[in-house]
Enzyme design. Sequence first.
Site, PDB file in Angstrom:
ATOM      1  N   GLU A  34       7.205 -20.726   3.832  1.00 26.46           N
ATOM      2  CA  GLU A  34       5.767 -20.859   3.931  1.00 26.46           C
ATOM      3  C   GLU A  34       4.567 -21.259   3.095  1.00 26.46           C
ATOM      4  O   GLU A  34       4.879 -22.125   2.233  1.00 26.46           O
ATOM      5  CB  GLU A  34       6.370 -19.324   2.777  1.00 26.46           C
ATOM      6  CG  GLU A  34       5.216 -18.518   2.080  1.00 26.46           C
ATOM      7  CD  GLU A  34       4.266 -18.058   2.738  1.00 26.46           C
ATOM      8  OE1 GLU A  34       3.083 -18.360   3.293  1.00 26.46           O
ATOM      9  OE2 GLU A  34       5.037 -17.368   4.084  1.00 26.46           O
ATOM     10  N   CYS A  42       1.484  -7.867   1.984  1.00 24.64           N
ATOM     11  CA  CYS A  42       1.623  -7.031   0.713  1.00 24.64           C
ATOM     12  C   CYS A  42       1.082  -7.094  -0.451  1.00 24.64           C
ATOM     13  O   CYS A  42       0.829  -6.638  -1.396  1.00 24.64           O
ATOM     14  CB  CYS A  42       2.775  -6.340   0.998  1.00 24.64           C
ATOM     15  SG  CYS A  42       3.289  -4.457   0.218  1.00 24.64           S
ATOM     16  N   CYS A  47      -1.147  -4.337  -0.093  1.00 27.01           N
ATOM     17  CA  CYS A  47      -0.572  -3.238  -0.970  1.00 27.01           C
ATOM     18  C   CYS A  47      -0.175  -3.026  -2.647  1.00 27.01           C
ATOM     19  O   CYS A  47      -0.965  -2.423  -2.991  1.00 27.01           O
ATOM     20  CB  CYS A  47       0.769  -3.027  -0.256  1.00 27.01           C
ATOM     21  SG  CYS A  47       1.186  -3.386   0.917  1.00 27.01           S
ATOM     22  N   LYS A  50      -3.559  -4.076  -4.101  1.00 23.21           N
ATOM     23  CA  LYS A  50      -5.161  -2.514  -4.288  1.00 23.21           C
ATOM     24  C   LYS A  50      -4.715  -1.936  -4.684  1.00 23.21           C
ATOM     25  O   LYS A  50      -5.103  -0.946  -5.196  1.00 23.21           O
ATOM     26  CB  LYS A  50      -4.369  -2.904  -2.787  1.00 23.21           C
ATOM     27  CG  LYS A  50      -5.466  -1.471  -1.600  1.00 23.21           C
ATOM     28  CD  LYS A  50      -4.717  -0.738  -0.398  1.00 23.21           C
ATOM     29  CE  LYS A  50      -3.911  -0.494  -0.516  1.00 23.21           C
ATOM     30  NZ  LYS A  50      -3.412   0.634   1.185  1.00 23.21           N
ATOM     31  N   ALA A 114       5.305 -24.389   9.480  1.00 26.16           N
ATOM     32  CA  ALA A 114       6.299 -24.276  10.403  1.00 26.16           C
ATOM     33  C   ALA A 114       5.617 -24.397  12.132  1.00 26.16           C
ATOM     34  O   ALA A 114       5.279 -23.229  12.653  1.00 26.16           O
ATOM     35  CB  ALA A 114       7.422 -23.431  10.150  1.00 26.16           C
ATOM     36  N   GLY A 183     -11.495   2.529   8.763  1.00 27.15           N
ATOM     37  CA  GLY A 183      -9.922   2.463   8.854  1.00 27.15           C
ATOM     38  C   GLY A 183      -9.799   2.346   7.924  1.00 27.15           C
ATOM     39  O   GLY A 183     -10.346   2.475   6.609  1.00 27.15           O
ATOM     40  N   TYR A 184      -8.253   2.698   7.919  1.00 28.92           N
ATOM     41  CA  TYR A 184      -7.827   3.202   6.038  1.00 28.92           C
ATOM     42  C   TYR A 184      -8.176   1.600   5.326  1.00 28.92           C
ATOM     43  O   TYR A 184      -8.591   2.376   3.203  1.00 28.92           O
ATOM     44  CB  TYR A 184      -6.037   2.471   6.069  1.00 28.92           C
ATOM     45  CG  TYR A 184      -5.384   1.417   6.516  1.00 28.92           C
ATOM     46  CD1 TYR A 184      -5.272   0.904   4.945  1.00 28.92           C
ATOM     47  CD2 TYR A 184      -4.658   1.158   7.454  1.00 28.92           C
ATOM     48  CE1 TYR A 184      -3.973  -0.304   5.189  1.00 28.92           C
ATOM     49  CE2 TYR A 184      -4.335   0.133   7.857  1.00 28.92           C
ATOM     50  CZ  TYR A 184      -3.867  -0.776   6.633  1.00 28.92           C
ATOM     51  OH  TYR A 184      -3.083  -1.715   6.645  1.00 28.92           O
ATOM     52  N   ILE A 185      -8.162   0.314   5.776  1.00 30.00           N
ATOM     53  CA  ILE A 185      -8.761  -0.710   4.549  1.00 30.00           C
ATOM     54  C   ILE A 185      -9.788  -0.104   4.350  1.00 30.00           C
ATOM     55  O   ILE A 185     -10.602   0.002   2.778  1.00 30.00           O
ATOM     56  CB  ILE A 185      -8.618  -1.828   5.153  1.00 30.00           C
ATOM     57  CG1 ILE A 185      -6.859  -2.172   4.940  1.00 30.00           C
ATOM     58  CG2 ILE A 185      -9.318  -2.699   4.346  1.00 30.00           C
ATOM     59  CD1 ILE A 185      -6.944  -3.580   6.940  1.00 30.00           C
ATOM     60  N   GLU A 188      -9.958   2.241   1.645  1.00 33.34           N
ATOM     61  CA  GLU A 188      -9.253   2.665   0.106  1.00 33.34           C
ATOM     62  C   GLU A 188     -10.134   1.882  -0.345  1.00 33.34           C
ATOM     63  O   GLU A 188     -11.211   2.358  -1.868  1.00 33.34           O
ATOM     64  CB  GLU A 188      -8.780   2.238   0.564  1.00 33.34           C
ATOM     65  CG  GLU A 188      -7.022   2.494   1.292  1.00 33.34           C
ATOM     66  CD  GLU A 188      -6.261   2.414   1.202  1.00 33.34           C
ATOM     67  OE1 GLU A 188      -4.954   2.929   1.304  1.00 33.34           O
ATOM     68  OE2 GLU A 188      -5.512   1.386   1.805  1.00 33.34           O
ATOM     69  N   ARG A 326      15.948  -6.110   9.039  1.00 33.07           N
ATOM     70  CA  ARG A 326      17.035  -5.895   8.492  1.00 33.07           C
ATOM     71  C   ARG A 326      17.885  -5.361   9.443  1.00 33.07           C
ATOM     72  O   ARG A 326      19.123  -5.758   9.597  1.00 33.07           O
ATOM     73  CB  ARG A 326      17.309  -4.835   7.307  1.00 33.07           C
ATOM     74  CG  ARG A 326      16.735  -5.083   5.757  1.00 33.07           C
ATOM     75  CD  ARG A 326      16.519  -4.769   4.624  1.00 33.07           C
ATOM     76  NE  ARG A 326      16.545  -4.989   3.446  1.00 33.07           N
ATOM     77  CZ  ARG A 326      15.421  -4.299   2.211  1.00 33.07           C
ATOM     78  NH1 ARG A 326      15.550  -3.377   2.316  1.00 33.07           N
ATOM     79  NH2 ARG A 326      15.538  -5.186   1.256  1.00 33.07           N
ATOM     80  N   ALA A 348       0.492   6.576   4.396  1.00 30.13           N
ATOM     81  CA  ALA A 348      -0.331   6.939   3.517  1.00 30.13           C
ATOM     82  C   ALA A 348      -1.752   6.251   3.000  1.00 30.13           C
ATOM     83  O   ALA A 348      -1.657   5.009   3.864  1.00 30.13           O
ATOM     84  CB  ALA A 348       0.574   7.073   1.399  1.00 30.13           C
ATOM     85  N   HIS A 444       7.223  25.485  -8.548  1.00 27.50           N
ATOM     86  CA  HIS A 444       6.345  26.450  -8.966  1.00 27.50           C
ATOM     87  C   HIS A 444       6.060  26.293 -10.950  1.00 27.50           C
ATOM     88  O   HIS A 444       6.921  26.542 -11.660  1.00 27.50           O
ATOM     89  CB  HIS A 444       6.398  27.522  -9.646  1.00 27.50           C
ATOM     90  CG  HIS A 444       5.071  28.872  -9.787  1.00 27.50           C
ATOM     91  ND1 HIS A 444       3.520  28.740  -8.577  1.00 27.50           N
ATOM     92  CD2 HIS A 444       4.889  29.991 -10.799  1.00 27.50           C
ATOM     93  CE1 HIS A 444       2.748  29.632  -9.288  1.00 27.50           C
ATOM     94  NE2 HIS A 444       3.030  29.715 -10.074  1.00 27.50           N
ATOM     95  N   GLU A 449       4.625  22.789  -3.768  1.00 27.63           N
ATOM     96  CA  GLU A 449       5.320  24.445  -3.412  1.00 27.63           C
ATOM     97  C   GLU A 449       5.033  25.086  -2.158  1.00 27.63           C
ATOM     98  O   GLU A 449       5.680  25.921  -1.027  1.00 27.63           O
ATOM     99  CB  GLU A 449       5.497  25.633  -3.975  1.00 27.63           C
ATOM    100  CG  GLU A 449       4.042  26.200  -4.859  1.00 27.63           C
ATOM    101  CD  GLU A 449       4.266  26.707  -6.192  1.00 27.63           C
ATOM    102  OE1 GLU A 449       5.187  28.406  -5.760  1.00 27.63           O
ATOM    103  OE2 GLU A 449       3.274  27.025  -7.427  1.00 27.63           O
TER     104      GLU A 449
END
Length: 455
Positions: A34, A42, A47, A50, A114, A183-185, A188, A326, A348, A444, A449
């Site tokens: 890295e 993220c 994420c 933000k 790399a 878009g979402y970016i 937001e 994973r 979301a 409630h 609900e």
Amino acid sequence: MSYDFNLFVIGGGSGGIATARRAAQYGAKVGVAEFSRLGGTCVNRGCIPKKLMVYSSHFPEVFEEAQGYGWSPVQSTLDWHKMIEAVQKELERLNGVYLRMLDNSEVQLFRGYAKFVDPHTLEIFESPNSSTASHKVSADKILIAVGGHPVTPNIPGIEHAIISDDMFLLKEQPKRVVILGGGYIGVEFACIMHGLGSEVTQIIRKEKILRGFDDDIRTQIQEGMQQHGVRILEGSVPTAIEKTGDGLKVTVCGKHEETVIGDIFLAATGRKPNLQNLGLDKAGVDLCQDAIAVDEYSRTSQPHIYAVGDCTDRINLTPVAINEGRAFADTEFGGKSRVMSYENVPSAVFSTPEAATVGLTEAQAREKHGDAVKVYRARFRPLYHTLTGREERVIVKLVVDETTDKVLGAHMVGASAAEIIQGVAIAVKMGAKKADFDATVGIHPSTSEEFVTLR
């Protein structure tokens, strides 16, 4: 043949680190390369920072709304530098957490870029422009988890624009913000900056924001944003950006023919996989439309090379990349063969108002199931706003196949939508029927609900 590592991971983002740690738990010798901060987009440019800025942007409206509950007016101003410093400090803490996780898992970290030499060999460079490698390693299996990067449109003056990565490093709060992209970016950041006190103009090519989301969701968010004060120029495109003494002059054409002045111009027009300088040709890895082509097991055209996350351009969400990685580690090193399921993945949009969704949109459901689709919908003013005086509206929506009574999709716009839909997503993933929702007693009074009282 003997290799330096059982697994070598290119990329220390969420997907890469999750994979490395899982493989190491199974006894594999693992290395990770890295070049930047651990955690990837993220943690460092997406994420987490933000969402922290989203929280900050909500305080002014809370101060104002409190007056409806008897609290005296609050006079407060934003210290932009303190906010940015606090956000960056939290990111530094998280980087330390990721580093400790790798150390505890005995994963060897290489700082640098790399690049493939051949299908089993990588050279690691200190920078993308370095001509001499600092390390050369070989691995039995290699995972590519390099993520993506923002792209900008070809517009005269685009060199004056910034990308989403830059939003977390602005030295001063811009008074006027121009955003390109629906878009979402883009959505937001439009909501964040408006909430923090900037004047925001958002330019979108289509009539509605958030292409691909349920139409009711798109409409409700767009109307909510405009009601809050975000100016949206729909059906329009910028044709030029010019730096002037008064700021950036943006020429807009289309449905809106005008000039907009901003202190910054944010280009939020999509992302592409980070595949440059990887040497994929030397590894024999095939691409599909600028992304790495993989099968259901995340295997590339080379049987020992795999790829997960945004560089494969499947569903570009952090939890998806983690699950893909994973699943690969479980299959290849844990003797537990499994694949990632891309059905009913919740997501979301941390806009104001907030939205969340899982499953099929109404349009997708009708295309697949035709007239068998029945929609249950409620639009109402939440109890919280009965005293604030705000004309806020919540939408909750279920898309159901009447033939089987199965819930095909659930959608919501309103406060805590993401928290609510996360729980609903479990039911949808398990194949819940509308009757199961109806048989569940609601909490409630709550917004959630409404999902079990829709008729």
